[in-house]
Structure formats: C-alpha cells, structure tokens
Scaffold this motif. Structure first.
Motif, PDB file in Angstrom:
ATOM      1  N   THR A 157       0.797  -1.224   0.000  1.00 16.75           N
ATOM      2  CA  THR A 157       0.000   0.000   0.000  1.00 16.75           C
ATOM      3  C   THR A 157       0.830   1.275   0.000  1.00 16.75           C
ATOM      4  O   THR A 157       0.592   2.192  -0.783  1.00 16.75           O
ATOM      5  CB  THR A 157      -0.937   0.019   1.227  1.00 16.75           C
ATOM      6  N   SER A 158       1.823   1.353   0.885  1.00 15.88           N
ATOM      7  CA  SER A 158       2.562   2.597   1.077  1.00 15.88           C
ATOM      8  C   SER A 158       3.483   2.947  -0.077  1.00 15.88           C
ATOM      9  O   SER A 158       4.115   4.009  -0.068  1.00 15.88           O
ATOM     10  CB  SER A 158       3.362   2.528   2.378  1.00 15.88           C
ATOM     11  N   ALA A 159       3.568   2.072  -1.063  1.00 23.77           N
ATOM     12  CA  ALA A 159       4.374   2.336  -2.254  1.00 23.77           C
ATOM     13  C   ALA A 159       3.527   2.688  -3.463  1.00 23.77           C
ATOM     14  O   ALA A 159       4.068   2.986  -4.529  1.00 23.77           O
ATOM     15  CB  ALA A 159       5.237   1.113  -2.585  1.00 23.77           C
ATOM     16  N   ILE A 160       2.215   2.676  -3.319  1.00 26.11           N
ATOM     17  CA  ILE A 160       1.303   2.753  -4.465  1.00 26.11           C
ATOM     18  C   ILE A 160       0.714   4.147  -4.629  1.00 26.11           C
ATOM     19  O   ILE A 160       0.256   4.769  -3.662  1.00 26.11           O
ATOM     20  CB  ILE A 160       0.156   1.733  -4.307  1.00 26.11           C
ATOM     21  N   ALA A 161       0.702   4.625  -5.865  1.00 26.88           N
ATOM     22  CA  ALA A 161      -0.025   5.835  -6.241  1.00 26.88           C
ATOM     23  C   ALA A 161      -0.802   5.528  -7.510  1.00 26.88           C
ATOM     24  O   ALA A 161      -0.302   4.830  -8.398  1.00 26.88           O
ATOM     25  CB  ALA A 161       0.930   6.999  -6.475  1.00 26.88           C
ATOM     26  N   VAL A 162      -2.030   6.040  -7.596  1.00 26.04           N
ATOM     27  CA  VAL A 162      -2.848   5.802  -8.783  1.00 26.04           C
ATOM     28  C   VAL A 162      -3.384   7.127  -9.309  1.00 26.04           C
ATOM     29  O   VAL A 162      -3.511   8.112  -8.574  1.00 26.04           O
ATOM     30  CB  VAL A 162      -4.023   4.831  -8.507  1.00 26.04           C
ATOM     31  N   ARG A 163      -3.679   7.144 -10.592  1.00 24.50           N
ATOM     32  CA  ARG A 163      -4.269   8.317 -11.207  1.00 24.50           C
ATOM     33  C   ARG A 163      -5.770   8.355 -10.881  1.00 24.50           C
ATOM     34  O   ARG A 163      -6.440   7.326 -10.921  1.00 24.50           O
ATOM     35  CB  ARG A 163      -4.056   8.256 -12.722  1.00 24.50           C
ATOM     36  N   ARG A 164      -6.276   9.543 -10.546  1.00 19.46           N
ATOM     37  CA  ARG A 164      -7.677   9.627 -10.170  1.00 19.46           C
ATOM     38  C   ARG A 164      -8.605   9.144 -11.279  1.00 19.46           C
ATOM     39  O   ARG A 164      -9.631   8.519 -11.006  1.00 19.46           O
ATOM     40  CB  ARG A 164      -8.058  11.057  -9.776  1.00 19.46           C
ATOM     41  N   SER A 165      -8.262   9.419 -12.517  1.00 13.71           N
ATOM     42  CA  SER A 165      -9.127   8.967 -13.607  1.00 13.71           C
ATOM     43  C   SER A 165      -9.236   7.449 -13.620  1.00 13.71           C
ATOM     44  O   SER A 165     -10.292   6.886 -13.948  1.00 13.71           O
ATOM     45  CB  SER A 165      -8.598   9.470 -14.951  1.00 13.71           C
ATOM     46  N   ALA A 166      -8.154   6.754 -13.244  1.00 12.50           N
ATOM     47  CA  ALA A 166      -8.206   5.293 -13.152  1.00 12.50           C
ATOM     48  C   ALA A 166      -9.062   4.869 -11.968  1.00 12.50           C
ATOM     49  O   ALA A 166      -9.830   3.901 -12.059  1.00 12.50           O
ATOM     50  CB  ALA A 166      -6.801   4.721 -13.042  1.00 12.50           C
ATOM     51  N   TRP A 167      -8.932   5.596 -10.855  1.00 12.56           N
ATOM     52  CA  TRP A 167      -9.792   5.291  -9.702  1.00 12.56           C
ATOM     53  C   TRP A 167     -11.258   5.440 -10.085  1.00 12.56           C
ATOM     54  O   TRP A 167     -12.099   4.601  -9.747  1.00 12.56           O
ATOM     55  CB  TRP A 167      -9.459   6.198  -8.526  1.00 12.56           C
ATOM     56  N   ASP A 168     -11.590   6.518 -10.793  1.00 12.57           N
ATOM     57  CA  ASP A 168     -12.974   6.740 -11.193  1.00 12.57           C
ATOM     58  C   ASP A 168     -13.466   5.614 -12.096  1.00 12.57           C
ATOM     59  O   ASP A 168     -14.648   5.225 -12.033  1.00 12.57           O
ATOM     60  CB  ASP A 168     -13.104   8.085 -11.907  1.00 12.57           C
ATOM     61  N   ALA A 169     -12.587   5.095 -12.951  1.00 14.10           N
ATOM     62  CA  ALA A 169     -12.973   3.989 -13.830  1.00 14.10           C
ATOM     63  C   ALA A 169     -13.163   2.691 -13.051  1.00 14.10           C
ATOM     64  O   ALA A 169     -14.063   1.897 -13.354  1.00 14.10           O
ATOM     65  CB  ALA A 169     -11.921   3.799 -14.922  1.00 14.10           C
ATOM     66  N   ALA A 170     -12.328   2.477 -12.041  1.00 15.01           N
ATOM     67  CA  ALA A 170     -12.385   1.224 -11.278  1.00 15.01           C
ATOM     68  C   ALA A 170     -13.480   1.244 -10.224  1.00 15.01           C
ATOM     69  O   ALA A 170     -14.081   0.212  -9.911  1.00 15.01           O
ATOM     70  CB  ALA A 170     -11.038   0.961 -10.608  1.00 15.01           C
ATOM     71  N   GLY A 171     -13.753   2.414  -9.662  1.00 17.68           N
ATOM     72  CA  GLY A 171     -14.709   2.496  -8.569  1.00 17.68           C
ATOM     73  C   GLY A 171     -14.060   2.188  -7.231  1.00 17.68           C
ATOM     74  O   GLY A 171     -12.859   1.915  -7.138  1.00 17.68           O
ATOM     75  N   ASP A 172     -14.853   2.221  -6.194  1.00 18.48           N
ATOM     76  CA  ASP A 172     -14.355   1.977  -4.839  1.00 18.48           C
ATOM     77  C   ASP A 172     -13.758   0.572  -4.704  1.00 18.48           C
ATOM     78  O   ASP A 172     -14.139  -0.355  -5.435  1.00 18.48           O
ATOM     79  CB  ASP A 172     -15.484   2.127  -3.816  1.00 18.48           C
TER      80      ASP A 172
END
Length: 316
Positions: A157-172
């Motif tokens: 977890t503490s090494a991970i960053a994601v793009r918000r647009s990808a988060w929006d595509a994946a959902g919660d």
C-alpha cells in the motif's frame, strides 16, 4: 503541463504510536499542491489525540471500524488530487517520494499506477532485509497477470499511487478487502493502464506482529493467504467481466497458491517435479534467475506426502 495536485491518503487503525511518523513524512515532502487526509477507522487507542494535534495541517475523518478498504474509499471521497498516494499509518516515506511519483505520472500519461520499492524495517528502525519488491515490473502488465492468476512482484500500500481517472474507472475498493486492500489496486489497475516502477526505496515498511509479513508462514497464515488469493481472483474476474475487459484469471495458474497447498498437504515426487517445472515457467516472476532459484528451492523444501508437515497451527 501543470503540476498535478497530489492527495496523500493515510488509513489508520490503532496505530497511534506510529501515525505521527507517517504524517510527518508526508508533511516534510518538498512538493506543492499537496493535501493530507487521514481516515481513522474506529481506533480505540491514543490515535484521536495524536491526529487532533495536527490541527489544520491534516484533514481527519473519524469513522466506525469498517476495515481498510472502507477507510481508503472514504479518504478518496474527501480528496481532490489528480494523483492519489496511499500510506499505511505504520509506515513512512523518504524525502522525494512525492516529487518522484508526480514526475513519473507526468512522463507516462497512460500510466494508471506508479510504485516504488519499500525498505523493510525492524521496530528498532534498522533495515530488516533488502528493499522489496526485488523484481520491478513496468509497462502493460495485463497479459502477464492474465497468465499468472493476477500474481506479480507487487508493491504494498505505502508504495502505491494511482491516477484519479483510473480510480474513477475502477470504482471503490470492494468491502471484502477489509484487509490487504492493496491487492485490489495491484490486481485491477494494470488492466486499466500502464504501470511505472521506480527503483529507489522511497518508503519504509515497518515489520511488526500485526502485518502480513512472516519469516516462515504457519498453517493458519498459509490458509489465510490461500483464501485471500482465491477471493482476489474471483473479485478480479467479476471486475473484468463487468467492464467488458479481455482475459480471465484461473486459480490453477496461481503458483504461490499451489505451493501453499502442497506445503499444507505434503508432496510426493511427482508433485515436486510438477511444481518445480511450473515454477520455472511461472509468468508472475519475470526474473529468470530468481524464478529458477525459487522453483528449485520449493521442490526441495516441500514436506513429504503423508508425513507431519511441521507447521504450527498458531498464527501468533
């Protein structure tokens, strides 16, 4: 291109003795346009007083205990950054973590996930062993994950960053990931875009009794890992199907799952040979030398079929 806004998202549960170091490591980053959000997932220790001591420097949400996935989802909902950087409350970051992460996203506009190595650290602050993961994977990993049942030398977890647009595509993150929510991030996001690996250890992973790391897994932990891997495969397949994405995962391709099963049951000569051969060709480990070493070591160290496998039933 404008410098992206970064959201630092810290999930905390009863880590009042650690969380200040995590927050301080985020506050000390020499990067502008950063917000820090901490979601406390129903802690019963001194976490509230520690978090309230930061005042307006940190956004804090206190919620009833719902698990790591719910805490991370709540943090994202409170955030506004284009880049979402996750940090467990018992870990901390090195200087330059956020600037390196932002630069990687700027240089790789198709990337959905950027990660780096973490330095495992004992409770006394001394390094435990070499930075992890040892093998780094970049680019389009979707084909590799489809061949390995989703397993790869993934970051935590503490090494991970994601793009918000990808988060929006994946959902919660689904609620079933009450623990190890990073399995959703590392299992799903490679199907949504490229992955960028940074070789430097830009964070520190604290080893203690409450996390998944064990020098040697006992029987209870092996069963927990197997159940977790099976649930992750099922959740990934549901996601791929719902989003009309190609590929499906098959648990029979999950080499660590098969090895864990053999460790619990014992193995005859045929099983040892088969697992050694599967390990040599396992798609989840790109490094040939490491793959060969691990396959041969696995075949050698498996307990014999019909004998006491020598695994304690205690997970403590």
């Amino acid at each position: 291109m404008e410098r992206p806004t970064i959201s630092v998202l810290i999930n905390n549960y009863n880590y009042g003795r650690f969380v200040a170091q995590a927050i301080d490591s985020a506050l000390s980053q020499q990067t502008s346009n950063v917000e820090i959000i901490v979601v406390d997932d129903g802690s019963s220790d001194q976490s509230r007083s520690v978090l309230e001591g930061y005042g307006s420097q940190v956004k804090v949400l206190f919620q009833e205990n719902q698990g790591q996935a719910a805490a991370m989802n709540a943090a994202v909902r409170l955030s506004s950054g284009d880049i979402l950087c996750f940090l467990d409350a018992d870990d901390w970051w090195a200087p330059g973590k956020l600037s390196a992460t932002a630069a990687a996203f700027r240089s790789n506009p198709q990337a959905s996930l950027v990660y780096h190595r973490l330095q495992p650290t004992q409770s006394d602050g001394l390094p435990a062993f070499r930075p992890i993961p040892r093998t780094l994977c970049s680019g389009d990993l979707s084909t590799r994950l489809a061949r390995s049942a989703g397993w790869w030398p993934f970051p935590m977890t503490s090494a991970i960053a994601v793009r918000r647009s990808a988060w929006d595509a994946a959902g919660d993150i689904p609620a079933q990931f009450r623990l190890s929510a990073d399995a959703w991030l590392t299992g799903i996001y490679p199907f949504l875009g490229g992955v960028v690996a940074l070789s430097d250890p830009l964070g520190f992973y604290r080893i203690h009794s409450n996390n998944w790391y064990r020098p040697v897994d006992d029987a209870v932990m092996l069963r927990k890992r197997m159940a977790h891997w099976q649930a992750t495969v099922e959740a990934t397949n549901r996601f791929l199907s719902a989003h009309d994405l190609a590929g499906r995962l098959h648990l029979t391709d999950h080499y660590p799952y098969r090895v864990a099963s053999a460790r619990l049951e014992g193995a005859d000569i045929r099983t040892r040979f088969r697992l050694a051969l599967e390990g040599l060709f396992f798609a989840g480990e790109p490094n040939l030398l490491r793959r060969t070493r691990d396959a041969l070591r696995t075949a050698r160290d498996l307990p014999r079929l019909g004998q006491d496998v020598g695994l304690s039933e205690s997970a403590g």
